[in-house]
Design a protein around this motif. Structure first.
Motif, PDB file in Angstrom:
ATOM      1  N   ALA A 379       0.968  -1.070   0.124  1.00 39.64           N
ATOM      2  CA  ALA A 379       0.104  -0.178   0.145  1.00 39.64           C
ATOM      3  C   ALA A 379       1.033   1.164   0.027  1.00 39.64           C
ATOM      4  CB  ALA A 379      -1.102   0.149   1.212  1.00 39.64           C
ATOM      5  N   LEU A 380       2.034   1.283   0.791  1.00 31.98           N
ATOM      6  CA  LEU A 380       2.837   2.406   0.860  1.00 31.98           C
ATOM      7  C   LEU A 380       3.309   2.680  -0.600  1.00 31.98           C
ATOM      8  CD1 LEU A 380       4.802   1.772   4.059  1.00 31.98           C
ATOM      9  CD2 LEU A 380       3.212   3.846   3.729  1.00 31.98           C
ATOM     10  N   GLU A 381       3.687   1.765  -1.318  1.00 28.25           N
ATOM     11  CA  GLU A 381       4.369   1.762  -2.565  1.00 28.25           C
ATOM     12  C   GLU A 381       3.358   2.437  -3.533  1.00 28.25           C
ATOM     13  OE1 GLU A 381       6.499  -1.643  -3.636  1.00 28.25           O
ATOM     14  OE2 GLU A 381       6.630  -0.821  -5.867  1.00 28.25           O
ATOM     15  N   ARG A 382       1.994   1.977  -3.411  1.00 30.97           N
ATOM     16  CA  ARG A 382       0.801   2.468  -4.347  1.00 30.97           C
ATOM     17  C   ARG A 382       0.743   4.001  -4.114  1.00 30.97           C
ATOM     18  NH1 ARG A 382      -1.554  -2.351  -3.006  1.00 30.97           N
ATOM     19  NH2 ARG A 382      -2.992  -1.459  -1.617  1.00 30.97           N
ATOM     20  N   TYR A 383       1.010   4.471  -2.645  1.00 34.46           N
ATOM     21  CA  TYR A 383       0.773   5.771  -2.232  1.00 34.46           C
ATOM     22  C   TYR A 383       2.086   6.743  -2.595  1.00 34.46           C
ATOM     23  CZ  TYR A 383      -3.992   5.009  -0.619  1.00 34.46           C
ATOM     24  OH  TYR A 383      -5.369   4.800  -0.649  1.00 34.46           O
ATOM     25  N   GLY A 384       3.167   6.054  -3.012  1.00 32.49           N
ATOM     26  CA  GLY A 384       4.270   6.777  -3.350  1.00 32.49           C
ATOM     27  C   GLY A 384       5.104   7.005  -1.824  1.00 32.49           C
ATOM     28  N   LEU A 385       4.907   6.167  -0.879  1.00 34.98           N
ATOM     29  CA  LEU A 385       5.440   6.618   0.498  1.00 34.98           C
ATOM     30  C   LEU A 385       6.584   5.462   0.540  1.00 34.98           C
ATOM     31  CD1 LEU A 385       2.253   7.235   2.378  1.00 34.98           C
ATOM     32  CD2 LEU A 385       4.196   8.818   1.838  1.00 34.98           C
ATOM     33  N   LYS A 386       7.446   5.935   1.496  1.00 36.41           N
ATOM     34  CA  LYS A 386       8.561   4.778   1.586  1.00 36.41           C
ATOM     35  C   LYS A 386       8.417   3.832   3.010  1.00 36.41           C
ATOM     36  CE  LYS A 386      11.800   8.412   1.791  1.00 36.41           C
ATOM     37  NZ  LYS A 386      11.159   9.520   1.091  1.00 36.41           N
ATOM     38  N   THR A 387       8.959   2.836   3.104  1.00 38.64           N
ATOM     39  CA  THR A 387       8.619   1.836   4.183  1.00 38.64           C
ATOM     40  C   THR A 387       9.032   2.636   5.704  1.00 38.64           C
ATOM     41  OG1 THR A 387      10.830   0.869   3.892  1.00 38.64           O
ATOM     42  CG2 THR A 387       8.936  -0.400   3.012  1.00 38.64           C
ATOM     43  N   GLU A 388       9.981   3.570   5.552  1.00 34.32           N
ATOM     44  CA  GLU A 388      10.413   4.129   6.693  1.00 34.32           C
ATOM     45  C   GLU A 388       9.497   5.223   6.926  1.00 34.32           C
ATOM     46  OE1 GLU A 388      12.443   4.057   4.095  1.00 34.32           O
ATOM     47  OE2 GLU A 388      13.730   5.954   4.072  1.00 34.32           O
ATOM     48  N   ASP A 389       8.489   5.828   6.220  1.00 33.64           N
ATOM     49  CA  ASP A 389       7.383   6.549   6.398  1.00 33.64           C
ATOM     50  C   ASP A 389       6.373   6.149   7.575  1.00 33.64           C
ATOM     51  OD1 ASP A 389       8.687   8.471   4.933  1.00 33.64           O
ATOM     52  OD2 ASP A 389       7.509   7.822   3.402  1.00 33.64           O
ATOM     53  N   PHE A 390       6.270   4.684   7.275  1.00 34.74           N
ATOM     54  CA  PHE A 390       5.102   3.948   7.994  1.00 34.74           C
ATOM     55  C   PHE A 390       5.889   2.636   8.391  1.00 34.74           C
ATOM     56  CE2 PHE A 390       0.356   3.322   8.378  1.00 34.74           C
ATOM     57  CZ  PHE A 390       0.259   2.569   9.426  1.00 34.74           C
ATOM     58  N   PHE A 391       6.374   2.353   9.374  1.00 39.66           N
ATOM     59  CA  PHE A 391       7.436   1.465   9.681  1.00 39.66           C
ATOM     60  C   PHE A 391       6.804   0.485  10.781  1.00 39.66           C
ATOM     61  CE2 PHE A 391       8.423   4.869  12.456  1.00 39.66           C
ATOM     62  CZ  PHE A 391       8.245   4.500  13.754  1.00 39.66           C
ATOM     63  N   VAL A 392       7.228  -0.838  10.535  1.00 38.13           N
ATOM     64  CA  VAL A 392       7.006  -1.997  11.405  1.00 38.13           C
ATOM     65  C   VAL A 392       8.171  -2.154  12.611  1.00 38.13           C
ATOM     66  CG1 VAL A 392       6.629  -4.293  11.376  1.00 38.13           C
ATOM     67  CG2 VAL A 392       5.437  -2.952   9.734  1.00 38.13           C
ATOM     68  N   LEU A 393       7.679  -2.555  13.655  1.00 35.73           N
ATOM     69  CA  LEU A 393       8.880  -2.844  14.620  1.00 35.73           C
ATOM     70  C   LEU A 393       8.791  -4.210  15.094  1.00 35.73           C
ATOM     71  CD1 LEU A 393       8.672   0.395  17.194  1.00 35.73           C
ATOM     72  CD2 LEU A 393      10.504  -0.188  15.467  1.00 35.73           C
ATOM     73  N   LYS A 394       9.719  -4.632  15.468  1.00 44.70           N
ATOM     74  CA  LYS A 394       9.784  -6.117  16.128  1.00 44.70           C
ATOM     75  C   LYS A 394       9.213  -5.938  17.620  1.00 44.70           C
ATOM     76  CE  LYS A 394      13.967  -7.950  14.344  1.00 44.70           C
ATOM     77  NZ  LYS A 394      15.114  -6.904  13.916  1.00 44.70           N
ATOM     78  N   HIS A 395       8.630  -7.054  18.140  1.00 42.22           N
ATOM     79  CA  HIS A 395       8.065  -6.663  19.637  1.00 42.22           C
ATOM     80  C   HIS A 395       9.303  -6.386  20.564  1.00 42.22           C
ATOM     81  CE1 HIS A 395       4.319  -9.166  19.276  1.00 42.22           C
ATOM     82  NE2 HIS A 395       4.678  -9.333  18.018  1.00 42.22           N
ATOM     83  N   GLY A 396       9.096  -5.324  21.341  1.00 39.35           N
ATOM     84  CA  GLY A 396      10.099  -5.057  22.158  1.00 39.35           C
ATOM     85  C   GLY A 396      11.060  -3.735  21.582  1.00 39.35           C
ATOM     86  N   GLU A 397      11.018  -3.620  20.124  1.00 44.40           N
ATOM     87  CA  GLU A 397      12.137  -2.822  19.627  1.00 44.40           C
ATOM     88  C   GLU A 397      11.628  -1.322  19.852  1.00 44.40           C
ATOM     89  OE1 GLU A 397      14.189  -2.180  15.100  1.00 44.40           O
ATOM     90  OE2 GLU A 397      12.325  -3.353  15.345  1.00 44.40           O
ATOM     91  N   SER A 398      12.579  -0.478  19.692  1.00 39.91           N
ATOM     92  CA  SER A 398      12.529   1.010  19.728  1.00 39.91           C
ATOM     93  C   SER A 398      12.707   1.763  18.497  1.00 39.91           C
ATOM     94  CB  SER A 398      13.391   1.622  21.041  1.00 39.91           C
ATOM     95  OG  SER A 398      13.021   1.039  22.111  1.00 39.91           O
ATOM     96  N   ARG A 399      12.380   2.758  18.397  1.00 40.23           N
ATOM     97  CA  ARG A 399      12.887   3.879  17.124  1.00 40.23           C
ATOM     98  C   ARG A 399      12.888   5.143  17.804  1.00 40.23           C
ATOM     99  NH1 ARG A 399      12.021   2.870  11.144  1.00 40.23           N
ATOM    100  NH2 ARG A 399      12.942   0.823  11.933  1.00 40.23           N
ATOM    101  N   ASP A 400      13.915   5.938  17.419  1.00 38.42           N
ATOM    102  CA  ASP A 400      14.109   7.269  17.594  1.00 38.42           C
ATOM    103  C   ASP A 400      13.762   8.072  16.623  1.00 38.42           C
ATOM    104  OD1 ASP A 400      16.446   5.902  19.875  1.00 38.42           O
ATOM    105  OD2 ASP A 400      15.447   7.883  20.515  1.00 38.42           O
TER     106      ASP A 400
END
Ligand SMILES: [Zn+2]
Length: 409
Positions: A379-400
């Motif tokens: 879906a992100l590709e269809r909307y011209g967005l990047k995977t880092e725009d709407f990201f998936v985390l592992k259980h317990g993972e953090s992102r800054d």
């Protein structure tokens, strides 16, 4: 059990704005600890419950487009109803049709090895380095704790959304949707939490044992932000520092006036017991701070709420948006978005970055258990967005995020 106390507290009304302002002016911006603590004996009505009205703020945001928002709505029986044309009420006939006729394609592996490979659970950073928690300065950090539970650190606050640490999303411990991925930490391992936001009363979002444990650990130092109608239930759990809000109403954490928590709409419903359908409101949450803005979509079907939220409070630095539990569409679409609609929410609320939630933890619907992130990237590709725009985390993972924000003095 979790259900006690429900059903007694539904004549709740929030105070009107004049009352709020008057209260805030007379108390100033001081939030003595005693104010929150002495209210455990207060009655179930929020008119007299200081828990819900202590620590109101003394200012209001300069709202844009105030007139353009949809307010919460009740039916003749006093129960909340969805005001959205995109909503269709659940009928028992369809629930049965879904449960009995539709094929479940979730195919969750039985072996722990396979699950560990596909959906690893990692140890959150704060177990090893507890002193780092809550020190994001002008930045923002998000940690996924499974399903709709996330921990956000921003603007000198640490808060949780829909904390669920139990094995089952159910009123009983022996049946109901069981989690196939463990929580990445215990409540005891969490850093100090300042606030919790609850989106609605379904068991995979509001977990009695997690509420009791969080209250046992943090007591009235922890502020609970809950939907209108839930105050009595929270008090029956022993929580004393509870703010219940209607859509578009706001409040803050005592001592942190600069960060505003606003309850905002979604398209969903509420139920915990046989007879309590929609006596409590459902919704999403906005957290608006001097450096960062966070949006928690809760649990929702796609509707016009998100454009309103984006217009009034966007852009957001981070949004937590559900991507799972969407099949079969004919049944699920009114209450749960699919990944494509999740991307539309991301766009509607004007989110700069979003984190995927509500997948990979409980088996709730019929799609293949690894489909949500795959369909999200398509879906992100269809909307011209990047995977880092709407990201998936592992259980317990953090992102800054926003680590280059400049702290202003
Ligand atoms: Zn739900």
């Amino acid at each position: 059990m979790a259900a006690t106390g429900l059903g007694e507290s539904y004549s709740l009304q929030t105070m009107n704005k004049e009352d709020v302002n008057e209260q805030a002016m007379s108390t100033g911006n001081h939030y003595p600890k005693e104010t929150a603590k002495k209210h455990h004996h207060s009655s179930r009505s929020s008119q007299s419950s200081d828990s819900s009205r202590s620590s109101r703020k003394s200012f209001r945001l300069d709202y844009r487009l105030e007139e353009d928002v949809t307010r919460s709505k009740r039916g003749k029986d006093g129960r909340f109803v969805n005001p959205w044309p995109t909503w269709k009420p659940l009928v028992m006939q369809n629930v049965l049709k879904w449960a009995l006729m539709e094929k479940n394609n979730s195919n969750i592996p039985g072996s722990k090895e396979d699950l560990d490979k596909a959906l690893p659970v990692v140890e959150p950073y704060f177990i090893e380095n507890p002193s780092l928690a809550g020190k994001t300065k002008a930045g923002l950090r998000v940690t996924w704790l499974g399903h709709a539970s996330v921990m956000v650190e921003m603007d000198d606050l640490v808060f949780l959304t829909d904390p669920v640490f139990s094995q089952r999303a159910s009123p009983v411990s022996f049946m109901g949707p069981k989690r196939f991925r463990e929580p990445p930490c215990t409540i005891d391992q969490l850093p100090k939490i300042d606030a919790v936001m609850i989106s609605h009363t379904h068991y995979d979002h509001l977990d009695y044992r997690s509420v009791v444990s969080l209250n046992a650990r943090f007591g009235s130092e922890l502020r609970w932000f809950v939907p209108l109608g839930l105050l009595g239930w929270m008090q029956s759990c022993g929580c004393e520092n509870v703010i219940e809000l209607d859509w578009w109403d706001e409040n803050c954490v005592p001592g942190h006036d600069e960060v505003t928590f606003v309850f905002t709409p979604s398209q969903h419903w509420c139920k915990r017991t046989a007879m309590d359908d929609n006596k409590v409101l459902w919704g999403s949450w906005c957290v608006l701070g001097p450096w960062n803005r966070f949006f928690f979509a809760g649990d929702t079907g796609y509707c016009g709420a998100f454009e309103q939220i984006g217009k009034r409070f966007g852009p957001f630095d981070l949004a937590a948006i559900p991507i799972g539990a969407y099949e079969p569409r004919w049944f699920m679409k009114y209450q749960h978005v699919n990944p494509e609609e999740a991307v539309r929410i991301h766009i509607d609320v004007q989110s700069k970055s979003s984190v995927a939630i509500h997948w990979g933890t409980f088996a709730l619907a019929n799609e293949y258990y690894l489909d949500p992130p795959f369909k999200l990237s398509e879906a992100l590709e269809r909307y011209g967005l990047k995977t880092e725009d709407f990201f998936v985390l592992k259980h317990g993972e953090s992102r800054d995020l926003n680590i280059n924000n400049e702290a202003f003095e």
